[in-house]
Motif scaffolding. Structure first.
Motif, PDB file in Angstrom:
ATOM      1  N   PRO A   9      31.768  46.323  35.242  1.00  0.00           N
ATOM      2  CA  PRO A   9      32.446  46.066  36.513  1.00  0.00           C
ATOM      3  C   PRO A   9      32.470  47.313  37.391  1.00  0.00           C
ATOM      4  O   PRO A   9      32.430  48.443  36.902  1.00  0.00           O
ATOM      5  N   SER A  10      32.527  47.101  38.696  1.00  0.00           N
ATOM      6  CA  SER A  10      32.628  48.214  39.645  1.00  0.00           C
ATOM      7  C   SER A  10      33.310  47.718  40.902  1.00  0.00           C
ATOM      8  O   SER A  10      33.282  46.518  41.205  1.00  0.00           O
ATOM      9  N   ARG A  44      36.939  58.391  42.197  1.00  0.00           N
ATOM     10  CA  ARG A  44      37.583  58.045  40.932  1.00  0.00           C
ATOM     11  C   ARG A  44      37.116  56.672  40.449  1.00  0.00           C
ATOM     12  O   ARG A  44      36.791  56.488  39.269  1.00  0.00           O
ATOM     13  N   GLU A  45      37.064  55.700  41.365  1.00  0.00           N
ATOM     14  CA  GLU A  45      36.602  54.364  40.991  1.00  0.00           C
ATOM     15  C   GLU A  45      35.128  54.394  40.595  1.00  0.00           C
ATOM     16  O   GLU A  45      34.698  53.644  39.715  1.00  0.00           O
ATOM     17  N   LEU A  46      34.346  55.252  41.236  1.00  0.00           N
ATOM     18  CA  LEU A  46      32.939  55.394  40.863  1.00  0.00           C
ATOM     19  C   LEU A  46      32.818  55.866  39.417  1.00  0.00           C
ATOM     20  O   LEU A  46      32.030  55.323  38.628  1.00  0.00           O
ATOM     21  N   ASP A 179      22.281  34.922  46.272  1.00  0.00           N
ATOM     22  CA  ASP A 179      21.141  35.564  45.638  1.00  0.00           C
ATOM     23  C   ASP A 179      21.123  37.077  45.880  1.00  0.00           C
ATOM     24  O   ASP A 179      20.157  37.748  45.523  1.00  0.00           O
ATOM     25  N   ALA A 180      22.171  37.632  46.480  1.00  0.00           N
ATOM     26  CA  ALA A 180      22.229  39.083  46.688  1.00  0.00           C
ATOM     27  C   ALA A 180      22.361  39.786  45.342  1.00  0.00           C
ATOM     28  O   ALA A 180      22.974  39.262  44.407  1.00  0.00           O
ATOM     29  N   SER A 181      21.819  40.980  45.239  1.00  0.00           N
ATOM     30  CA  SER A 181      21.831  41.699  43.965  1.00  0.00           C
ATOM     31  C   SER A 181      22.991  42.677  43.854  1.00  0.00           C
ATOM     32  O   SER A 181      23.105  43.384  42.856  1.00  0.00           O
ATOM     33  N   GLU A 182      23.851  42.726  44.859  1.00  0.00           N
ATOM     34  CA  GLU A 182      24.977  43.656  44.846  1.00  0.00           C
ATOM     35  C   GLU A 182      26.082  43.084  45.714  1.00  0.00           C
ATOM     36  O   GLU A 182      25.875  42.113  46.462  1.00  0.00           O
ATOM     37  N   GLY A 183      27.261  43.678  45.640  1.00  0.00           N
ATOM     38  CA  GLY A 183      28.384  43.170  46.395  1.00  0.00           C
ATOM     39  C   GLY A 183      28.945  41.894  45.779  1.00  0.00           C
ATOM     40  O   GLY A 183      28.497  41.433  44.733  1.00  0.00           O
TER      41      GLY A 183
END
Length: 311
Positions: A9-10, A44-46, A179-183
């Motif tokens: 997760p991110s 920090r979250e990164l 179909d997006a690979s991010e977000g």
């Protein structure tokens, strides 16, 4: 192994990690191009997300029979390097770790309402043990503590939404096509928040989410847990990310759903207040909502080749 690491997760599903593959080691790097400077100005979250990816990588190595030896913040690997993993001989993965390994592709954030069914005490204990394994501490919020926590969560949400820069950044990462690979795609956003909601406040839909089914409000008293580190440093962020992921995988292995409510720890003021409320010693790193939920879709992930550093 890199594909499984990338299922961690991110924040906003930004996937802020890269990997350098070498003959005798794998380096994990933070990706400065995928920072969220408004929501996460100190990264920090990164680092928390990269710690979660590191836990997945460790479990994947163990599953192949390789004992992972991890060096955090290796000084000779470059400024963006967060960990270096080398082989420490052969091993047989324990059955408990095998359960966590199998849970990696099954774990994903569930932003829909959970059932009112309480999480058994033995499962709560297992989650606390999972966090302790990674040199962190889990605080299970008691009923009498929920009022104070709710106030902090709502205040953090108001602070963020009052900042036009935060709203613009959130809009760039949410409401994506399926179909997006991010977000966060609209299909995984969950129902639109409504005034009566106590805990789930952030709208990930980009204006595309459907209204909830009438009578299907979010649970009144979810199980809320706070992953805490013992100190406040870049190193502790990485420990906390591993602890958070081990806890989330332990929850998934037991048939539990989860989502992260990160507003309260993203805003410095409310994070400090939460720390004082918890006794002043632990440093809150992640607030998670855990319970029994309906099946949902996982957020999409980037292609493995896009995660690799090519020298």
């Amino acid at each position: 192994m890199v594909r499984l690491a990338g299922l961690a997760p991110s924040l906003h599903n930004s996937q802020p990690w890269r990997f350098r593959l070498m003959p005798h080691a794998i380096e994990l790097h933070g990706d400065p191009q995928r920072r969220l400077p408004i929501a996460d100005p100190d990264d920090r979250e990164l680092r928390l997300a990269c710690g979660a990816a590191l836990l997945n990588l460790r479990l994947a190595l163990e599953h192949t029979g390789v004992r992972p030896v991890v060096a955090l913040l290796p000084r000779l690997a470059g400024q963006t390097a967060l960990a270096e993993v080398r082989g420490g001989g052969q091993m047989k993965q324990l059955s408990e770790e095998q359960d966590l390994y199998r849970a990696i592709p099954e774990r994903h954030s569930n932003r829909r309402p959970f059932l009112e069914t309480p999480v058994p005490t033995e499962h709560q204990h297992a989650l606390a043990v999972a966090v302790q394994r990674e040199q962190c501490r889990l605080h299970v919020m008691e009923r009498q503590e929920l009022g104070t926590l709710e106030g902090l969560v709502h205040r953090a949400h108001r602070v963020q939404m009052a900042d036009v820069r935060f709203r613009d950044e959130l809009a760039r990462w949410t409401g994506r096509p399926k179909d997006a690979s991010e977000g966060v795609p609209a299909a995984a956003a969950g129902p639109l928040p409504e005034p009566q909601d106590q805990w789930v406040l952030r709208d990930f839909s980009g204006g595309q989410s459907r209204a909830r089914v009438p009578g299907k409000d979010f649970e009144y008293e979810p199980l809320l847990v706070v992953v805490c580190s013992h100190h406040d440093s870049r190193l502790d962020d990485l420990h906390a990310g591993q602890a958070m992921q081990r806890m989330l995988l332990a929850a998934t292995a037991r048939g539990l759903a989860s989502s992260l409510l990160s507003e309260v720890v993203e805003v410095a003021e409310t994070r400090d207040e939460l720390r004082r409320f918890l006794g002043g010693e632990p440093y809150p790193q992640a607030l998670a909502r855990i319970g029994y939920g309906s099946p949902t879709r996982a957020t999409p992930r980037r292609n493995v080749k896009d995660l690799l550093i090519s020298d």
